[in-house]
Design a protein around this motif. Structure first.
Motif, PDB file in Angstrom:
ATOM      1  N   PHE A  25       0.833  -1.210   0.000  1.00 53.53           N
ATOM      2  CA  PHE A  25       0.000   0.000   0.000  1.00 53.53           C
ATOM      3  C   PHE A  25       0.866   1.259   0.000  1.00 53.53           C
ATOM      4  CE2 PHE A  25      -2.195   3.360   2.370  1.00 53.53           C
ATOM      5  CZ  PHE A  25      -3.339   3.504   1.590  1.00 53.53           C
ATOM      6  N   TYR A  26       1.903   1.274   0.819  1.00 53.25           N
ATOM      7  CA  TYR A  26       2.762   2.453   0.917  1.00 53.25           C
ATOM      8  C   TYR A  26       3.511   2.688  -0.398  1.00 53.25           C
ATOM      9  CZ  TYR A  26       5.703   5.878   3.365  1.00 53.25           C
ATOM     10  OH  TYR A  26       6.327   7.029   3.781  1.00 53.25           O
ATOM     11  N   GLY A  27       4.070   1.621  -0.965  1.00 48.53           N
ATOM     12  CA  GLY A  27       4.818   1.764  -2.213  1.00 48.53           C
ATOM     13  C   GLY A  27       3.943   2.185  -3.370  1.00 48.53           C
ATOM     14  N   LEU A  28       2.745   1.606  -3.490  1.00 46.01           N
ATOM     15  CA  LEU A  28       1.821   1.995  -4.555  1.00 46.01           C
ATOM     16  C   LEU A  28       1.391   3.448  -4.415  1.00 46.01           C
ATOM     17  CD1 LEU A  28      -0.546  -1.089  -4.960  1.00 46.01           C
ATOM     18  CD2 LEU A  28       0.948  -0.118  -6.710  1.00 46.01           C
ATOM     19  N   THR A  29       1.045   3.843  -3.201  1.00 43.51           N
ATOM     20  CA  THR A  29       0.591   5.218  -2.974  1.00 43.51           C
ATOM     21  C   THR A  29       1.689   6.217  -3.309  1.00 43.51           C
ATOM     22  OG1 THR A  29      -0.881   4.439  -1.214  1.00 43.51           O
ATOM     23  CG2 THR A  29      -0.397   6.785  -1.280  1.00 43.51           C
ATOM     24  N   SER A  30       2.900   5.923  -2.879  1.00 49.52           N
ATOM     25  CA  SER A  30       4.010   6.840  -3.123  1.00 49.52           C
ATOM     26  C   SER A  30       4.292   7.001  -4.611  1.00 49.52           C
ATOM     27  CB  SER A  30       5.260   6.336  -2.397  1.00 49.52           C
ATOM     28  OG  SER A  30       6.369   7.175  -2.647  1.00 49.52           O
ATOM     29  N   ALA A  31       4.286   5.879  -5.344  1.00 43.26           N
ATOM     30  CA  ALA A  31       4.615   5.937  -6.777  1.00 43.26           C
ATOM     31  C   ALA A  31       3.499   6.570  -7.601  1.00 43.26           C
ATOM     32  CB  ALA A  31       4.922   4.537  -7.289  1.00 43.26           C
ATOM     33  N   LEU A  32       2.251   6.256  -7.282  1.00 44.72           N
ATOM     34  CA  LEU A  32       1.134   6.763  -8.082  1.00 44.72           C
ATOM     35  C   LEU A  32       0.858   8.237  -7.806  1.00 44.72           C
ATOM     36  CD1 LEU A  32      -1.334   3.726  -7.922  1.00 44.72           C
ATOM     37  CD2 LEU A  32       0.112   4.438  -9.832  1.00 44.72           C
ATOM     38  N   LYS A  33       1.029   8.679  -6.575  1.00 46.54           N
ATOM     39  CA  LYS A  33       0.789  10.090  -6.265  1.00 46.54           C
ATOM     40  C   LYS A  33       1.888  10.969  -6.861  1.00 46.54           C
ATOM     41  CE  LYS A  33      -3.013   9.774  -3.881  1.00 46.54           C
ATOM     42  NZ  LYS A  33      -4.281  10.402  -4.356  1.00 46.54           N
ATOM     43  N   GLY A  34       3.152  10.550  -6.643  1.00 45.17           N
ATOM     44  CA  GLY A  34       4.265  11.298  -7.205  1.00 45.17           C
ATOM     45  C   GLY A  34       4.410  12.687  -6.600  1.00 45.17           C
ATOM     46  N   GLY A  35       5.326  13.464  -7.151  1.00 43.41           N
ATOM     47  CA  GLY A  35       5.504  14.851  -6.732  1.00 43.41           C
ATOM     48  C   GLY A  35       5.884  15.011  -5.270  1.00 43.41           C
ATOM     49  N   ARG A  36       5.263  15.990  -4.614  1.00 40.23           N
ATOM     50  CA  ARG A  36       5.581  16.273  -3.218  1.00 40.23           C
ATOM     51  C   ARG A  36       5.180  15.133  -2.291  1.00 40.23           C
ATOM     52  NH1 ARG A  36       3.704  22.642  -2.520  1.00 40.23           N
ATOM     53  NH2 ARG A  36       5.192  23.522  -4.050  1.00 40.23           N
ATOM     54  N   VAL A  37       4.078  14.461  -2.618  1.00 45.08           N
ATOM     55  CA  VAL A  37       3.649  13.326  -1.778  1.00 45.08           C
ATOM     56  C   VAL A  37       4.699  12.232  -1.793  1.00 45.08           C
ATOM     57  CG1 VAL A  37       1.891  11.551  -1.474  1.00 45.08           C
ATOM     58  CG2 VAL A  37       1.223  13.870  -2.147  1.00 45.08           C
ATOM     59  N   ASP A  38       5.216  11.928  -2.974  1.00 45.32           N
ATOM     60  CA  ASP A  38       6.251  10.900  -3.093  1.00 45.32           C
ATOM     61  C   ASP A  38       7.512  11.312  -2.341  1.00 45.32           C
ATOM     62  OD1 ASP A  38       7.602   8.617  -3.915  1.00 45.32           O
ATOM     63  OD2 ASP A  38       8.243   9.521  -5.801  1.00 45.32           O
ATOM     64  N   ASN A  39       7.931  12.550  -2.491  1.00 49.08           N
ATOM     65  CA  ASN A  39       9.136  13.024  -1.787  1.00 49.08           C
ATOM     66  C   ASN A  39       8.960  12.945  -0.272  1.00 49.08           C
ATOM     67  OD1 ASN A  39      10.612  13.589  -4.101  1.00 49.08           O
ATOM     68  ND2 ASN A  39       9.735  15.655  -4.301  1.00 49.08           N
ATOM     69  N   PHE A  40       7.808  13.358   0.213  1.00 53.80           N
ATOM     70  CA  PHE A  40       7.558  13.328   1.650  1.00 53.80           C
ATOM     71  C   PHE A  40       7.563  11.892   2.179  1.00 53.80           C
ATOM     72  CE2 PHE A  40       4.491  13.031   5.182  1.00 53.80           C
ATOM     73  CZ  PHE A  40       5.125  13.856   6.112  1.00 53.80           C
ATOM     74  N   MET A  41       6.900  10.984   1.461  1.00 56.90           N
ATOM     75  CA  MET A  41       6.837   9.596   1.908  1.00 56.90           C
ATOM     76  C   MET A  41       8.206   8.927   1.858  1.00 56.90           C
ATOM     77  SD  MET A  41       3.207   8.448   0.158  1.00 56.90           S
ATOM     78  CE  MET A  41       3.100   6.871   1.003  1.00 56.90           C
ATOM     79  N   GLN A  42       9.018   9.291   0.885  1.00 57.58           N
ATOM     80  CA  GLN A  42      10.356   8.704   0.800  1.00 57.58           C
ATOM     81  C   GLN A  42      11.276   9.244   1.888  1.00 57.58           C
ATOM     82  OE1 GLN A  42      11.103   6.038  -1.148  1.00 57.58           O
ATOM     83  NE2 GLN A  42       8.891   6.236  -1.436  1.00 57.58           N
ATOM     84  N   ARG A  43      11.086  10.481   2.293  1.00 58.67           N
ATOM     85  CA  ARG A  43      11.902  11.012   3.399  1.00 58.67           C
ATOM     86  C   ARG A  43      11.578  10.274   4.698  1.00 58.67           C
ATOM     87  NH1 ARG A  43      12.867  13.035  -0.755  1.00 58.67           N
ATOM     88  NH2 ARG A  43      13.972  11.053  -0.768  1.00 58.67           N
ATOM     89  N   ILE A  44      10.305   9.903   4.872  1.00 57.23           N
ATOM     90  CA  ILE A  44       9.930   9.117   6.058  1.00 57.23           C
ATOM     91  C   ILE A  44      10.652   7.767   6.047  1.00 57.23           C
ATOM     92  CG2 ILE A  44       8.024   7.966   7.231  1.00 57.23           C
ATOM     93  CD1 ILE A  44       6.202  10.188   6.299  1.00 57.23           C
ATOM     94  N   LEU A  45      10.703   7.137   4.883  1.00 53.58           N
ATOM     95  CA  LEU A  45      11.409   5.856   4.776  1.00 53.58           C
ATOM     96  C   LEU A  45      12.892   6.017   5.087  1.00 53.58           C
ATOM     97  CD1 LEU A  45       9.934   4.064   1.622  1.00 53.58           C
ATOM     98  CD2 LEU A  45       9.411   3.687   4.018  1.00 53.58           C
ATOM     99  N   GLU A  46      13.492   7.093   4.621  1.00 54.60           N
ATOM    100  CA  GLU A  46      14.916   7.316   4.886  1.00 54.60           C
ATOM    101  C   GLU A  46      15.181   7.505   6.380  1.00 54.60           C
ATOM    102  OE1 GLU A  46      16.040  10.570   2.470  1.00 54.60           O
ATOM    103  OE2 GLU A  46      15.845   9.467   0.575  1.00 54.60           O
ATOM    104  N   ILE A  47      14.273   8.192   7.070  1.00 54.12           N
ATOM    105  CA  ILE A  47      14.433   8.381   8.518  1.00 54.12           C
ATOM    106  C   ILE A  47      14.340   7.038   9.238  1.00 54.12           C
ATOM    107  CG2 ILE A  47      13.383   9.400  10.572  1.00 54.12           C
ATOM    108  CD1 ILE A  47      12.520  11.758   8.804  1.00 54.12           C
ATOM    109  N   LEU A  48      13.334   6.220   8.868  1.00 50.10           N
ATOM    110  CA  LEU A  48      13.183   4.917   9.510  1.00 50.10           C
ATOM    111  C   LEU A  48      14.347   3.986   9.172  1.00 50.10           C
ATOM    112  CD1 LEU A  48       9.353   4.271   8.969  1.00 50.10           C
ATOM    113  CD2 LEU A  48      10.522   4.949  11.087  1.00 50.10           C
ATOM    114  N   THR A  49      14.865   4.082   7.949  1.00 54.58           N
ATOM    115  CA  THR A  49      15.995   3.243   7.559  1.00 54.58           C
ATOM    116  C   THR A  49      17.251   3.617   8.333  1.00 54.58           C
ATOM    117  OG1 THR A  49      15.046   3.060   5.336  1.00 54.58           O
ATOM    118  CG2 THR A  49      17.342   2.421   5.590  1.00 54.58           C
ATOM    119  N   GLY A  50      17.394   4.887   8.695  1.00 52.32           N
ATOM    120  CA  GLY A  50      18.576   5.317   9.428  1.00 52.32           C
ATOM    121  C   GLY A  50      18.633   4.802  10.856  1.00 52.32           C
TER     122      GLY A  50
END
Length: 341
Positions: A159-184
């Motif tokens: 669900f998270y990956g589909l939403t991030s890719a399909l929305k794109g733009g600022r939504v995708d950037n914001f969701m990917q920054r959350i993943l980077e924080i959790l990955t760190g």
């Protein structure tokens, strides 16, 4: 001479069929579907097929533990403590009830006055509890935690990956920054902290595993969705007015199903190992509840005196981990259409 086709009776028109044409039509067989072709590829992989059968047997035995377990896994019988395995019909030392005691090989069952018709196939622990029953129940708990964690990992990650890719733009950037924080944040540190906050148990372990285990799934789904959404047939569906939800269900999910299933299969042994590790260090399942981790925790303390108490759960854990990984490798090859025959 001009002939008007409309003046010719329709009864004179008929399709010409010959015996040769009929034979050719009978020889034509429908093409196999994607799942049928994947199953054919999987059956050619003997290692994956054997692993699938072995896992099926282990899962059936584990989830039928309340029915087939010979004894209650938590019932203590101190006079029968630390008895070695005794398998009827086998005379091998270590499997026939005999063990070393003060440098002499003696029958521990006769010394403990165990009835002749009572056998502990995996032996007993320091409290006289049957290790076969505890192993069956412990394997069931470990598999249950792993399966539930894998399902949650699959649901949240997709669900998270589909939403991030399909929305794109600022939504995708914001969701990917959350993943980077959790990955760190180190996965082990995060899980241990969560288990220290919540009360130890099955729900706590599942919740702790779910917090960060879905991140790789989300990254894979996002990458595949970005690749597929730019293909011609998806763009044509968008041009015809198809919604994002419809595109995701009809076009994207069927094409990434193989990758998602393989990733989910690889996450199951990872979750089993993580649960075992957490229970082993004392922040997972608590004694007297049986799991592979608690059995290893109890067994390593008696390893030098009664090594079977640690060897048995260790061997079962290795078999489960190896079988799941071999089966996941077979699924990955089966779902890959570019695989060479």
């Amino acid at each position: 001479m001009n002939i008007n086709i409309n003046q010719i009776p329709k009864e004179l028109f008929r399709f010409k069929t010959t015996g040769q044409d009929t034979a050719v039509k009978e020889e034509i067989t429908p093409s196999p579907t994607f799942l049928q072709d994947a199953w054919r590829r999987l059956c050619k992989n003997k290692g994956a097929l054997a692993s699938m059968l072995l896992l099926t047997v282990i899962i059936i035995l584990a989830f039928l533990a309340p029915v087939i377990a010979p004894y209650n896994p938590n019932t203590q019988n101190i006079p029968h403590a630390n008895l070695p395995p005794r398998i009827p019909g086998i005379s091998i030392n270590g499997l026939n009830g005999r063990a070393q005691l003060q440098g002499k090989l003696i029958d521990r069952y006769a010394l403990a006055k165990v009835p002749a018709d009572r056998n502990y196939l995996f032996g007993t622990d320091e409290f006289g509890r049957d290790l076969l029953s505890r192993t069956l129940y412990g394997t069931r708990i470990s598999l249950t935690i792993a399966f539930i964690a894998a399902i949650l990992d699959l649901t949240i990650g997709v669900f998270y990956g589909l939403t991030s890719a399909l929305k794109g733009g600022r939504v995708d950037n914001f969701m990917q920054r959350i993943l980077e924080i959790l990955t760190g944040i180190p996965n082990l540190v995060l899980v241990v902290l969560m288990l220290l906050i919540f009360k130890p148990g099955i729900l706590s372990i599942i919740f702790a595993l779910t917090i960060s285990s879905w991140i790789p799934m989300a990254r894979i789904v996002r990458a595949q969705t970005l690749r597929i959404r730019n293909m011609e047939y998806v763009q044509a569906a968008v041009a015809l007015g198809s919604s994002q939800v419809r595109n995701a269900i009809s076009h994207i999910l069927p094409n990434i199903a193989g990758i998602v299933v393989v990733r989910a299969m690889f996450s199951i042994p990872s979750a089993i190992f993580f649960e075992t590790f957490l229970s082993f260090i004392g922040v997972g399942m608590k004694i007297p509840n049986a799991s592979l981790g608690t059995l290893l925790n109890s067994g390593y303390k008696m390893f030098r005196i009664h090594p079977y108490q640690m060897w048995i759960p260790s061997i079962i854990l290795c078999i489960i981990m190896l079988a799941f990984n071999l089966f996941a490798d077979g699924l990955r090859d089966a779902f890959d259409p570019k695989m060479k025959e």
